[in-house]
Design an enzyme around this catalytic site. Structure first.
Site, PDB file in Angstrom:
ATOM      1  N   GLN A  23     -20.591 -24.543 -23.558  1.00  0.00           N
ATOM      2  CA  GLN A  23     -21.938 -24.959 -23.972  1.00  0.00           C
ATOM      3  C   GLN A  23     -21.940 -25.919 -25.150  1.00  0.00           C
ATOM      4  O   GLN A  23     -22.905 -26.640 -25.368  1.00  0.00           O
ATOM      5  CB  GLN A  23     -22.770 -23.714 -24.297  1.00  0.00           C
ATOM      6  CG  GLN A  23     -23.007 -22.856 -23.073  1.00  0.00           C
ATOM      7  CD  GLN A  23     -23.790 -21.586 -23.387  1.00  0.00           C
ATOM      8  OE1 GLN A  23     -23.212 -20.571 -23.763  1.00  0.00           O
ATOM      9  NE2 GLN A  23     -25.091 -21.626 -23.239  1.00  0.00           N
ATOM     10  N   HIS A 115     -16.237 -16.732 -21.227  1.00  0.00           N
ATOM     11  CA  HIS A 115     -17.692 -16.799 -21.309  1.00  0.00           C
ATOM     12  C   HIS A 115     -18.215 -17.645 -20.144  1.00  0.00           C
ATOM     13  O   HIS A 115     -18.408 -18.852 -20.276  1.00  0.00           O
ATOM     14  CB  HIS A 115     -18.106 -17.379 -22.663  1.00  0.00           C
ATOM     15  CG  HIS A 115     -19.552 -17.163 -23.001  1.00  0.00           C
ATOM     16  ND1 HIS A 115     -19.971 -16.538 -24.145  1.00  0.00           N
ATOM     17  CD2 HIS A 115     -20.684 -17.490 -22.332  1.00  0.00           C
ATOM     18  CE1 HIS A 115     -21.295 -16.494 -24.174  1.00  0.00           C
ATOM     19  NE2 HIS A 115     -21.753 -17.067 -23.079  1.00  0.00           N
ATOM     20  N   ASN A 159     -17.844 -11.997 -21.163  1.00  0.00           N
ATOM     21  CA  ASN A 159     -19.258 -12.078 -21.507  1.00  0.00           C
ATOM     22  C   ASN A 159     -20.137 -11.728 -20.302  1.00  0.00           C
ATOM     23  O   ASN A 159     -20.013 -12.352 -19.251  1.00  0.00           O
ATOM     24  CB  ASN A 159     -19.601 -13.505 -21.980  1.00  0.00           C
ATOM     25  CG  ASN A 159     -21.036 -13.620 -22.459  1.00  0.00           C
ATOM     26  OD1 ASN A 159     -21.398 -13.040 -23.483  1.00  0.00           O
ATOM     27  ND2 ASN A 159     -21.867 -14.341 -21.704  1.00  0.00           N
ATOM     28  N   GLU A 160     -20.976 -10.737 -20.470  1.00  0.00           N
ATOM     29  CA  GLU A 160     -22.068 -10.425 -19.555  1.00  0.00           C
ATOM     30  C   GLU A 160     -21.702 -10.429 -18.069  1.00  0.00           C
ATOM     31  O   GLU A 160     -22.239 -11.244 -17.293  1.00  0.00           O
ATOM     32  CB  GLU A 160     -23.226 -11.404 -19.775  1.00  0.00           C
ATOM     33  CG  GLU A 160     -23.821 -11.361 -21.158  1.00  0.00           C
ATOM     34  CD  GLU A 160     -25.083 -12.204 -21.284  1.00  0.00           C
ATOM     35  OE1 GLU A 160     -25.340 -13.051 -20.415  1.00  0.00           O
ATOM     36  OE2 GLU A 160     -25.829 -12.002 -22.268  1.00  0.00           O
TER      37      GLU A 160
HETATM   38  C1  FCB Z   1     -26.744 -15.417 -22.569  1.00  0.00           C
HETATM   39  C2  FCB Z   1     -25.435 -16.164 -22.520  1.00  0.00           C
HETATM   40  C3  FCB Z   1     -25.345 -17.340 -23.453  1.00  0.00           C
HETATM   41  C4  FCB Z   1     -26.635 -18.108 -23.539  1.00  0.00           C
HETATM   42  C5  FCB Z   1     -27.797 -17.176 -23.766  1.00  0.00           C
HETATM   43  C6  FCB Z   1     -29.116 -17.870 -23.909  1.00  0.00           C
HETATM   44  O1  FCB Z   1     -26.963 -14.742 -21.370  1.00  0.00           O
HETATM   45  O2  FCB Z   1     -24.382 -15.281 -22.815  1.00  0.00           O
HETATM   46  O3  FCB Z   1     -24.278 -18.143 -23.027  1.00  0.00           O
HETATM   47  O4  FCB Z   1     -26.790 -18.897 -22.435  1.00  0.00           O
HETATM   48  O5  FCB Z   1     -27.879 -16.235 -22.743  1.00  0.00           O
END
Ligand code: FCB
Length: 422
Positions: A23, A115, A159-160
């Site tokens: 990003q 990520h 990440n997520e």
């Molecule tokens: C999350 C992400 C991050 C960013 C935010 C706004 O889900 O981890 O990269 O995009 O949202």
């Protein structure tokens, strides 16, 4: 003699901002996202992004000047292992310099290993669905641990996973653009969590002092009409799938839990399809006064952060808010968002919840995945014409809190700033 009121946040509470490699860095050419962007399969190209790969030192100067004492960022697997098994030593040297630059400025690095983006070769070989995906990731984690372990204590494996699986395998607007593949989405989450657990073991083996976490997307899920049994049931089910089960599965690899919190999700029963689980349900009456949303349509709900923190406190692990922030062009709203969410963190702490840090998303405006550069999340505004950065008022309010550890001081700063602008 008057004694100072107790601080809202103790001196060892970590304050910082978060970013992710793709990003902000720019030119992430060996990644699956870059390939998809070039092929025109994504609506926006990341291009040079914020040129953070070159400008990291001055960005860390900015973070330090804002009173931060920690910084969350990711290292890019596609740079480190651009071809299977071929490790790019120059990329690792770069990240060693990055970690040194953070430490020199008193910023504790919180390093995410993955990520959302993947090496293009890994994606081509099936991504997280390939049988050896967790093993591949674990080998990569070991390479990074060996290279950066003397500079990094706090690690985040992935990440997520649930957000990634939802967008990439259910909604299908992220690479590899699989629409409605719910079985695959479930397997992807399982593989990422297995990769997390194995990488955590490897990090602990190679770096005995390592403190390993994960960045879990923790929405506050609640029924749209609590009086309706079916709404309550689908909310429970969604919460189970998005919160309870993934965190339970991640637990064996965790020294601490990272929570990314943005919004409330109101859920209601729909007779057809899987929208109750994967669809966004931001709109609709809930009878609880005017509702506020981000520019992305995410519902602003500070109390949800408190609820999420209290709920995960039961794990008995230290908690960190690893992302929280707002996409908006309304600066007063952004400042309010910061203050209201930090108040929830302070309240949870006062109730005994072991929250040890908070990271604002993001240090600077950046490439917001399929939404491109339009959403504005930064403490710094990025001018994409020349990649210059300019601090927003919210950065000053946050700085005041970082330095004084007091929300009242932040409120006063916000009021003074609003007065200047009026
Ligand atoms: C999350 C992400 C991050 C960013 C935010 C706004 O889900 O981890 O990269 O995009 O949202």
């Amino acid at each position: 003699m008057s004694s100072a009121p107790p601080a809202d946040f103790p001196a060892d509470f970590r304050f910082g901002a978060a970013t992710a490699a793709h990003q902000v860095e720019g030119d992430n050419v060996h990644s699956d996202w870059w390939e998809a962007e070039q092929a025109g399969r994504l609506p926006h190209r990341s291009g040079a992004a914020c040129r953070h790969h070159a400008l990291y030192a001055e960005d860390f100067d900015r973070a330090a000047a804002l009173g931060h004492d920690a910084h969350r960022l990711s290292v890019e697997w596609a740079r480190i292992e651009p071809r299977p098994g071929r490790i790019d030593r120059a990329a690792l040297d770069h990240y060693r310099r990055v970690m040194t630059a953070l430490r020199e400025r008193g910023l504790e690095p919180f390093v995410t290993l993955q990520h959302f983006t993947l090496p293009a070769w890994f994606a081509r070989e099936g991504g997280w669905l390939a049988a050896d995906a967790p093993a591949r990731f674990t080998r990569y984690a070991a390479v990074v641990a060996e290279a950066l372990g003397d500079r990094v204590t706090f690690w985040l494996t992935v990440n997520e996973p649930t957000v990634y699986a939802k967008r990439a395998y259910a909604v299908g607007d992220w690479p590899p653009f699989r629409h409605g593949r719910f079985g695959e989405a479930r397997r992807v989450v399982a593989a990422m969590l297995e990769a997390h657990r194995r990488a955590a073991a490897e990090l602990h083996r190679l770096c005995p002092g390592a403190r390993v976490g994960i960045a879990h997307s923790a929405p506050f899920v609640t029924p749209r009409t609590p009086a309706t049994l079916l709404d309550r049931l689908v909310a429970r089910l969604r919460d189970l799938v998005l919160n309870t089960l993934p965190v339970r599965s991640a637990r064996p690899g965790l020294d601490w839990l990272g929570l990314n919190y943005y919004a409330r999700q109101l859920v209601h029963w729909r007779p057809r399809g899987t929208a109750w689980l994967f669809g966004t349900d931001w709109t609709g009456p809930d009878g609880r006064g005017p509702r506020r949303f981000s520019d992305l349509g995410w519902e602003i709900w500070p109390a949800g952060l408190g609820a999420v923190l209290r709920r995960f406190a039961a794990l008995g692990l230290p908690l960190y808010v690893t992302e929280n922030g707002l996409a908006t062009r309304d600066e007063a709203l952004r400042v309010r968002f910061l203050l209201d969410h930090l108040r929830e963190v302070a309240r949870a702490r006062a109730d005994g919840v072991d929250v040890r840090g908070y990271f604002w998303w993001s240090l600077l405006d950046n490439y917001e995945w399929a939404e491109g550069f339009a959403p504005r999340f930064g403490l710094y505004e990025t001018d994409y014409r020349d990649c210059t950065r300019r601090p927003r008022p919210v950065a000053e309010v946050y700085r005041e809190i970082c330095l004084t550890r007091s929300l009242a001081a932040g409120e006063r700063r916000a009021t003074a700033l609003a007065g200047t602008e009026a």
